[in-house]
Write an enzyme that holds these catalytic residues in place. Structure first.
Site, PDB file in Angstrom:
ATOM      1  N   LEU A   1     -69.565 -87.337 -69.809  1.00  0.00           N
ATOM      2  CA  LEU A   1     -69.487 -86.101 -70.599  1.00  0.00           C
ATOM      3  C   LEU A   1     -69.827 -84.872 -69.776  1.00  0.00           C
ATOM      4  O   LEU A   1     -70.601 -84.009 -70.184  1.00  0.00           O
ATOM      5  CB  LEU A   1     -70.393 -86.182 -71.832  1.00  0.00           C
TER       6      LEU A   1
ATOM      7  N   PHE B   1     -63.989 -92.790 -84.064  1.00  0.00           N
ATOM      8  CA  PHE B   1     -63.497 -92.480 -85.405  1.00  0.00           C
ATOM      9  C   PHE B   1     -64.593 -92.554 -86.462  1.00  0.00           C
ATOM     10  O   PHE B   1     -64.526 -91.876 -87.487  1.00  0.00           O
ATOM     11  CB  PHE B   1     -62.320 -93.397 -85.761  1.00  0.00           C
TER      12      PHE B   1
ATOM     13  N   HIS C   1     -76.150 -56.509 -70.086  1.00  0.00           N
ATOM     14  CA  HIS C   1     -75.077 -56.629 -71.058  1.00  0.00           C
ATOM     15  C   HIS C   1     -73.850 -55.867 -70.533  1.00  0.00           C
ATOM     16  O   HIS C   1     -73.907 -55.165 -69.534  1.00  0.00           O
ATOM     17  CB  HIS C   1     -75.518 -56.073 -72.403  1.00  0.00           C
TER      18      HIS C   1
ATOM     19  N   THR D   1     -56.039 -93.780 -81.653  1.00  0.00           N
ATOM     20  CA  THR D   1     -56.915 -93.235 -80.612  1.00  0.00           C
ATOM     21  C   THR D   1     -57.399 -94.293 -79.642  1.00  0.00           C
ATOM     22  O   THR D   1     -57.915 -93.967 -78.575  1.00  0.00           O
ATOM     23  CB  THR D   1     -58.148 -92.551 -81.233  1.00  0.00           C
TER      24      THR D   1
ATOM     25  N   GLU E   1     -72.127 -53.258 -71.535  1.00  0.00           N
ATOM     26  CA  GLU E   1     -72.150 -51.803 -71.471  1.00  0.00           C
ATOM     27  C   GLU E   1     -72.905 -51.306 -70.231  1.00  0.00           C
ATOM     28  O   GLU E   1     -72.491 -50.341 -69.583  1.00  0.00           O
ATOM     29  CB  GLU E   1     -72.809 -51.237 -72.736  1.00  0.00           C
TER      30      GLU E   1
END
Length: 373
Positions: A210, A305, A53, A167, A55
């Site tokens: 994608l 849409f 992490h 669109t 820290e």
């Protein structure tokens, strides 16, 4: 309560946290700065799940520079954890190191922490302050906060449209309404998400991969498809795992049991989840709950849409990421398929969060008015 030096150090910690934008999921993005006698002696940000992490990274950095963390102030963008997960508690490590003061941007929304880390530090005699640049810290981890407090990912719906809200043409043509800078910017939003969602209509019309391509990223977000009747072609680009570093399988949510189709998809490395609603469609809220259960913090939606409208109607869309091009399409497909209203008071309200020009286009970010963030 906070000095100018405190603000400067926390801004630096937030910048460090942002360096984990693409890599910390499902953990939050956290940065830490150690300061002693007015000098920064160590810096760190959260590594991929199971590793250090912020820290711990900052204290290791201080020691590698020849500094003793004892007596230092730790500026951390999220309350240090107080529980054993994949790694030991950071609060205990700060106590053992002799840290004198801890300034946190915000409490951890994780119910297993939620103030316990700060209290453990106070019990050890450490001077603890919390709330510095909290808004900025919350925005950085808006998905993690959503998953911890609501059991849902933060759902961001991305749309590219003309000034008159078009669109796509009625034949489905939509490439390209916006310019290259806006499209590249959209890939940066893809990259920060844990998963990207689309619908079967978009797969049929555009056959998208994608994937994140416009910017470098160490990992590809998980891809998720809403396909009520399991109609996705087996050669669809969204099912291709050869184009990037995909740690998780494609998830297809459907509303029917079709063992033959499921087996064919599973042979392509796809996981099929059946979640029907009473209308023969996918139950979207349950889908989001399932994604949260799997550690999805931010869900980036690039759909048509119809699915966009369904997400808004069912109260599942938290944020709209809209790119507006300075052109008019006339009679075209709109952004959202929503029913007509009889009263203006019934409109779904959003609030502006940011407006910025990207290339020749405008990027608008709006958040649903009733969503806590």
């Amino acid at each position: 309560m906070f000095s100018a030096a405190d603000y400067t150090a926390m801004e630096q910690a937030l910048a460090l946290a942002a360096r984990g934008m693409f890599t910390t999921t499902p953990n939050p993005r956290v940065g830490c700065v150690l300061m002693k006698d007015g000098v920064v002696i160590g810096e760190g940000y959260t590594q991929p799940a199971g590793q250090d992490h912020a820290e711990i990274q900052a204290m290791k950095d201080a020691i590698s520079r020849g500094h003793d963390p004892a007596g230092a102030t730790a500026y951390v963008t999220l309350e240090p954890c107080s529980h054993f997960g994949r790694t030991p508690p950071c609060a205990d490590a700060l106590v053992r190191a002799g840290i004198a003061r801890v300034v946190a941007a915000m409490e951890d929304p994780n119910p297993t922490v939620s103030g316990r880390g700060l209290q453990r530090l106070r019990d050890a005699g450490i001077d603890v302050r919390c709330g510095l640049l909290e808004k900025e810290a919350r925005d950085l981890n808006i998905g993690f906060i959503s998953r911890m407090t609501r059991g849902l990912p933060w759902v961001r719906v991305k749309v590219a449209a003309s000034l008159d809200g078009g669109t796509a043409l009625h034949d489905g043509t939509s490439q390209w309404i916006t310019g290259q800078p806006a499209r590249d910017d959209g890939h940066a939003w893809r990259a920060r998400a844990c998963a990207i969602l689309t619908g079967i209509g978009t797969v049929r019309d555009d056959n998208p991969a994608l994937t994140v391509r416009a910017i470098p990223t160490p990992r590809q977000p998980q891809r998720v498809l809403v396909d009520s009747r399991l109609e996705v072609p087996l050669d669809a680009q969204i099912l291709n795992r050869d184009t990037g570093d995909f740690a998780k399988p494609v998830l297809v949510f459907c509303a029917i049991e079709d063992k033959a189709r499921q087996r064919a998809l599973e042979a392509r490395g796809v996981e099929v989840v059946v979640l029907p609603n009473p209308h023969g469609k996918v139950e979207l809220r349950r889908m989001l709950e399932e994604l949260a259960r799997r550690g999805i913090n931010e869900l980036h939606v690039e759909a048509g849409f119809k699915l966009n409208g369904s997400l808004i109607r069912e109260g599942c869309a938290d944020e709209l990421l809209v790119y507006l091009a300075p052109k008019l399409l006339g009679d075209a497909q709109g952004m959202f398929n929503l029913p007509p209203l009889s009263k203006l008071e019934d409109a779904t309200e959003f609030r502006w969060h940011e407006v910025r020009q990207i290339g020749d286009d405008l990027r608008l970010i709006a958040r649903r008015a009733d969503t806590q963030h």
